[in-house]
Scaffold this active site. Structure first.
Site, PDB file in Angstrom:
ATOM      1  N   THR A  49       0.836  -1.206   0.000  1.00 21.55           N
ATOM      2  CA  THR A  49       0.000   0.000   0.000  1.00 21.55           C
ATOM      3  C   THR A  49       0.871   1.257   0.000  1.00 21.55           C
ATOM      4  OG1 THR A  49      -1.638  -1.193   1.325  1.00 21.55           O
ATOM      5  CG2 THR A  49      -1.875   1.187   1.192  1.00 21.55           C
ATOM      6  N   THR A  50       1.876   1.280   0.896  1.00 24.45           N
ATOM      7  CA  THR A  50       2.747   2.451   1.021  1.00 24.45           C
ATOM      8  C   THR A  50       3.598   2.645  -0.225  1.00 24.45           C
ATOM      9  OG1 THR A  50       2.803   1.960   3.384  1.00 24.45           O
ATOM     10  CG2 THR A  50       4.351   3.610   2.597  1.00 24.45           C
ATOM     11  N   TYR A 112     -13.017  -4.253  -2.626  1.00 25.27           N
ATOM     12  CA  TYR A 112     -14.119  -3.765  -3.456  1.00 25.27           C
ATOM     13  C   TYR A 112     -15.216  -4.792  -3.717  1.00 25.27           C
ATOM     14  CZ  TYR A 112     -16.781  -1.267  -6.967  1.00 25.27           C
ATOM     15  OH  TYR A 112     -17.817  -0.654  -7.648  1.00 25.27           O
ATOM     16  N   TYR A 138      -2.853 -10.278   4.635  1.00 25.66           N
ATOM     17  CA  TYR A 138      -2.917  -8.859   5.013  1.00 25.66           C
ATOM     18  C   TYR A 138      -4.379  -8.461   5.156  1.00 25.66           C
ATOM     19  CZ  TYR A 138      -2.091  -3.757   4.377  1.00 25.66           C
ATOM     20  OH  TYR A 138      -2.058  -2.397   4.497  1.00 25.66           O
ATOM     21  N   ARG A 143      -9.414  -0.176   4.368  1.00 26.37           N
ATOM     22  CA  ARG A 143      -9.167   0.109   2.955  1.00 26.37           C
ATOM     23  C   ARG A 143      -9.945  -0.823   2.020  1.00 26.37           C
ATOM     24  NH1 ARG A 143      -4.895   3.267   0.948  1.00 26.37           N
ATOM     25  NH2 ARG A 143      -3.566   4.154   2.548  1.00 26.37           N
ATOM     26  N   LYS A 166      -0.363  -9.873   8.453  1.00 24.70           N
ATOM     27  CA  LYS A 166      -0.250  -8.461   8.817  1.00 24.70           C
ATOM     28  C   LYS A 166      -1.656  -8.014   9.189  1.00 24.70           C
ATOM     29  CE  LYS A 166       0.697  -3.841   6.945  1.00 24.70           C
ATOM     30  NZ  LYS A 166       1.048  -3.055   5.742  1.00 24.70           N
ATOM     31  N   ILE A 208       4.778  -4.439  10.102  1.00 23.56           N
ATOM     32  CA  ILE A 208       5.106  -3.889   8.782  1.00 23.56           C
ATOM     33  C   ILE A 208       4.691  -2.431   8.859  1.00 23.56           C
ATOM     34  CG2 ILE A 208       4.573  -3.938   6.317  1.00 23.56           C
ATOM     35  CD1 ILE A 208       4.254  -6.996   6.579  1.00 23.56           C
TER      36      ILE A 208
END
Length: 296
Positions: A49-50, A112, A138, A143, A166, A208
């Site tokens: 993501t980052t 989504y 994850y 999100r 995570k 993380i």
């Protein structure tokens, strides 16, 4: 904890540095990889993501992973972000990451399309069976609009190459359940910097981290202090970072952290639409945090 010792402690969710026009800045990426090798970061997560996985195309996504693996040259383990909301695409990305030499893959819950809990189980099971590489689940419902249950995580933890999770819920009741229901060698990593110390005290093995982009050496000391049982020292060290943990989310990650690294002289300020440079109203807050830590 034996087979997953590489990822105990502080793993950085690395940004993808970009020029002002949005092109990937591979020279700055090299310098950031060196920075984390020198700082003792446990591993690098590439194009999570980052790292703006949501703004790069598939070919470019794989090019960044390839570059990171090659430049790191086994000096630090590389976890490739290969999650997708299409199971077939996630399998393809994961297979490619394995071919490129990644040490493990990080797979976000399908976003989504809101699968059922059984759909989540079958999604991750099929990826694990299809690609023989260590895989880390994850869960980030803030999100993805889907929250993977502890029961599903527990079932998946029995699959040999699903080595950990995570957890970015920030809900400390979750880590307590995971400790209770998952095998002892199943890696429990937090994705929430603000609650990381409490997560580790409750039985987690590391994190993380977004904050690790800025203060990798300091954060590793916090994490390893908790793991060694020195919780008072860890809390004391972490108190200096608490503002950063919070303020790096003043706008959507990675907007604030990229601007902070730019102010530190570690990269240009490029970021891709639909993300924008940090809003002017927040710049003084981040700059103040950087000054407090003697980083600018």
């Amino acid at each position: 904890m034996n087979k997953n010792h590489s990822f105990i402690g502080s793993n950085v969710a690395l940004i993808t540095p970009m020029f002002a026009d949005g092109a990937v800045d591979y020279e700055s990426l090299n310098l950031l990889i060196d920075f984390h090798v020198d700082s003792g970061t446990s591993s690098i997560v590439s194009v999570g993501t980052t790292g703006e996985s949501a703004t790069v195309g598939v070919k470019e996504h794989l090019k960044i992973i390839n570059h990171t693996v090659k430049y790191a040259a086994k000096r630090i383990p590389i976890i490739a972000g290969t999650g997708a909301n299409s199971t077939s695409e996630a399998i393809e990305l994961t297979q490619e990451a394995k071919n490129l030499g990644a040490d493990a893959c990080l797979l976000v819950t399908p976003y989504y399309n809101k699968p059922t809990q059984e759909g989540l189980f079958q999604h991750f099971r099929l990826i694990a069976e299809s690609v023989n590489i260590d895989q880390i689940l994850y869960n980030v419902p803030g999100r993805t609009a889907v929250d993977m249950s502890v029961d599903v995580i527990s079932r998946l933890s029995e699959i040999s190459n699903i080595i950990g999770i995570k957890d970015a819920t920030g809900d400390l009741s979750v880590i307590k359940q995971l400790v209770e229901k998952c095998p002892e060698d199943f890696l429990l990593l937090t994705g929430d910097d603000a609650t990381a110390v409490d997560f580790l005290i409750a039985g987690g093995h590391g994190g993380i981290s977004v904050t690790a982009n800025i203060v990798p050496k300091e954060l590793q000391k916090v994490y390893l202090s908790v793991i060694a049982g020195n919780t008072d020292l860890a809390k004391n060290l972490n108190s200096n970072l608490e503002n950063f943990h919070k303020n790096l989310f003043l706008e959507a990650n990675p907007i604030p952290v990229k601007w902070a690294l730019h102010k530190m002289g570690k990269c240009d300020k490029g970021i891709r639409l639909p993300l924008l440079e940090l809003s002017n109203e927040f710049k003084s807050i981040i700059e103040h945090d950087l000054k407090e830590l003697d980083l600018v």
